[in-house]
Design an enzyme around this catalytic site. Structure first.
Site, mmCIF file in Angstrom:
data_model
loop_
_atom_site.group_PDB
_atom_site.id
_atom_site.type_symbol
_atom_site.label_atom_id
_atom_site.label_comp_id
_atom_site.label_asym_id
_atom_site.label_seq_id
_atom_site.Cartn_x
_atom_site.Cartn_y
_atom_site.Cartn_z
ATOM 1 N N ARG A 204 38.482 40.310 52.695
ATOM 2 C CA ARG A 204 37.655 39.928 51.556
ATOM 3 C C ARG A 204 37.698 38.418 51.403
ATOM 4 O O ARG A 204 38.482 37.757 52.055
ATOM 5 C CB ARG A 204 38.077 40.647 50.258
ATOM 6 N N GLY A 205 36.837 37.916 50.507
ATOM 7 C CA GLY A 205 36.700 36.461 50.390
ATOM 8 C C GLY A 205 35.502 36.057 51.249
ATOM 9 O O GLY A 205 35.401 36.481 52.419
ATOM 10 N N ALA A 206 34.613 35.238 50.671
ATOM 11 C CA ALA A 206 33.310 35.024 51.309
ATOM 12 C C ALA A 206 33.361 34.552 52.775
ATOM 13 O O ALA A 206 32.764 35.186 53.653
ATOM 14 C CB ALA A 206 32.484 34.076 50.439
ATOM 15 N N ARG B 99 28.858 44.579 51.437
ATOM 16 C CA ARG B 99 29.084 44.060 50.072
ATOM 17 C C ARG B 99 27.896 43.165 49.716
ATOM 18 O O ARG B 99 27.394 42.445 50.574
ATOM 19 C CB ARG B 99 30.411 43.278 49.985
ATOM 20 N N GLN C 128 44.067 39.752 43.064
ATOM 21 C CA GLN C 128 44.078 38.902 44.270
ATOM 22 C C GLN C 128 44.935 37.658 44.067
ATOM 23 O O GLN C 128 45.453 37.098 45.030
ATOM 24 C CB GLN C 128 42.654 38.457 44.627
ATOM 25 N N ASP D 140 31.659 32.649 45.916
ATOM 26 C CA ASP D 140 31.092 33.694 46.770
ATOM 27 C C ASP D 140 29.644 33.407 47.107
ATOM 28 O O ASP D 140 29.129 33.871 48.120
ATOM 29 C CB ASP D 140 31.242 35.057 46.089
ATOM 30 N N LYS E 215 34.634 35.069 41.474
ATOM 31 C CA LYS E 215 35.342 36.197 40.871
ATOM 32 C C LYS E 215 35.217 36.187 39.358
ATOM 33 O O LYS E 215 35.345 35.142 38.725
ATOM 34 C CB LYS E 215 36.814 36.123 41.297
HETATM 35 O O1 MRU Z 1 36.109 40.551 45.535
HETATM 36 P P1 MRU Z 1 36.729 39.543 46.459
HETATM 37 O O2 MRU Z 1 38.207 39.556 46.476
HETATM 38 O O3 MRU Z 1 36.099 39.533 47.816
HETATM 39 O O4 MRU Z 1 36.324 38.191 45.739
HETATM 40 C C1 MRU Z 1 36.005 37.088 46.406
HETATM 41 C C2 MRU Z 1 36.987 36.089 46.181
HETATM 42 O O5 MRU Z 1 38.009 36.131 46.809
HETATM 43 C C3 MRU Z 1 36.811 35.039 45.218
HETATM 44 O O6 MRU Z 1 35.818 35.149 44.330
HETATM 45 C C4 MRU Z 1 37.043 33.697 45.812
HETATM 46 O O7 MRU Z 1 37.461 32.892 44.788
HETATM 47 C C5 MRU Z 1 35.871 33.104 46.526
HETATM 48 S S1 MRU Z 1 35.811 33.425 48.231
HETATM 49 C C6 MRU Z 1 36.557 32.023 48.965
#
Ligand code: MRU
Length: 342
Positions: free
Chosen positions: A55-57, A98, A203, A244, A255
């Site tokens: 996860r994470g963009a 997603r 997270q 994201d 988030k």
């Molecule tokens: O739902 P997730 O855990 O995939 O959320 C994304 C994130 O981890 C965050 O929003 C993050 O701060 C940005 S992605 C580098």
């Protein structure tokens, strides 16, 4: 990123490809155990993104690019028409994993574009593998540059607040929000981090805390509701978050809870930075409120680590992201430098 294992300190990327297998650090197991999930095909890689094994963009983007390369490898025949049909199906499947993180779409489009119009299936397979691997390498380099550029904002002794996990685990390596903190630490600056625990999936306390521990960076986990308390007491010098998706006007999707931190930061005169590579910029969408926000299962709200904490029969709402209007952003830390506008 450096990981302390039973065999000593090892260097890991969050996601990589071994022949036709996509290997990922399994983020659903952290911080209790460090395990690698190996996904044999594009459908399994899509499921790993959907189920938040990764996860994470930027990390989702790299995994999605590899998934397209896997799809190309999986097509056993030489028939170009059949190959195009198979790839179109794979594109649809991977893009459905997603909805919010833009890098997923950026990566899939980038690899798909490279295989379009190639004259043989063998050649298309080779190009897809090459394109996905260079996408991941570029993504890692972007984060390194975000670290180098953003480090300048951190004075010796500074206290940074961050939300969720925008670290190496959310990227191929280094992180976005955590990259400047890492580089300040490597440069021997004293830095400490307030880590929002980040309900519902935690997270912050599970992943950001784990990463900072691996690096030996000082941090304190705080409950999400305590961020305002520390900002008002002037115990936070700046806020850095990831993103994201950034829309054309500079609005930030990140988030859920990010918007609140930005409002409280502005109210208290604390700079609020967004660390983000350009692969997260969605040029097609004008403003944040036009983006579809994923709402996840209510069980994430009702339970913590599988243990129910609310009465049965409770209704829930569980948006995973929120929109921070550009007016709250002091600057965007990108691979090209620190910008006032995106
Ligand atoms: O739902 P997730 O855990 O995939 O959320 C994304 C994130 O981890 C965050 O929003 C993050 O701060 C940005 S992605 C580098």
């Amino acid at each position: 990123m450096k990981v302390k294992t039973a065999q000593g300190i090892r260097d890991y990327r969050t996601v990589w490809m071994e022949e036709s297998v996509v290997a990922m650090i399994d983020q659903t197991k952290l911080p209790h155990s460090f395990e690698i999930c190996r996904s044999p095909g594009y459908r399994e890689t899509t499921a790993a993104i959907r189920d938040m094994v990764i996860r994470g963009a930027p990390a989702i983007g790299a995994a999605a690019g590899y998934a397209i390369a896997q799809a190309a490898k999986e097509y056993a025949k030489q028939d170009l028409k059949g190959f195009s049909k198979h790839m179109a199906e794979a594109e649809k499947t991977v893009k459905s994993a997603r909805p919010t993180a833009y890098d997923l779409f950026d990566a899939v489009d980038c690899v798909m574009k490279r295989v379009e119009g190639i004259g043989s299936v063998d050649e298309a397979r080779r190009i897809a593998a090459e394109a996905s691997s260079s996408y991941a390498d570029r993504s890692m380099e972007n984060c390194r540059l975000i670290g180098v550029n953003g480090e300048k904002l951190l004075k010796n002794g500074c206290r940074v607040l961050t939300h969720c996990n925008a670290g190496a685990l959310a990227c191929v390596d280094y992180g976005t929000a955590l990259a400047p903190i890492r580089f300040a630490h490597y440069g021997k600056k004293e830095v400490s981090v307030y880590v929002d625990e980040t309900r519902p999936r935690l997270q912050g306390s599970k992943l950001t805390a784990w990463e900072l521990l691996q690096e030996g960076i000082n941090f304190s986990i705080i409950v999400d509701n305590a961020a305002g308390y520390f900002m008002r007491k002037r115990e936070v010098d700046l806020v850095i978050v990831g993103a994201d998706r950034i829309t054309r006007n500079g609005d930030v999707l990140n988030k859920v809870g990010t918007y609140e931190k930005a409002v409280v930061a502005k109210e208290n005169g604390i700079p609020f930075y967004v660390a983000v590579p350009e692969t997260t910029l969605d040029r097609e969408v004008v403003k944040g409120d036009d983006v579809f926000i994923e709402e996840r299962s209510g069980d994430e709200v009702l339970c913590i680590d599988g243990v129910r904490v609310a009465p049965s029969g409770s209704a829930t709402r569980n948006p995973s992201f929120d929109v921070t209007p550009k007016e709250y952003v002091s600057g965007y830390i990108t691979e090209k430098g620190i910008k006032k506008k995106f």
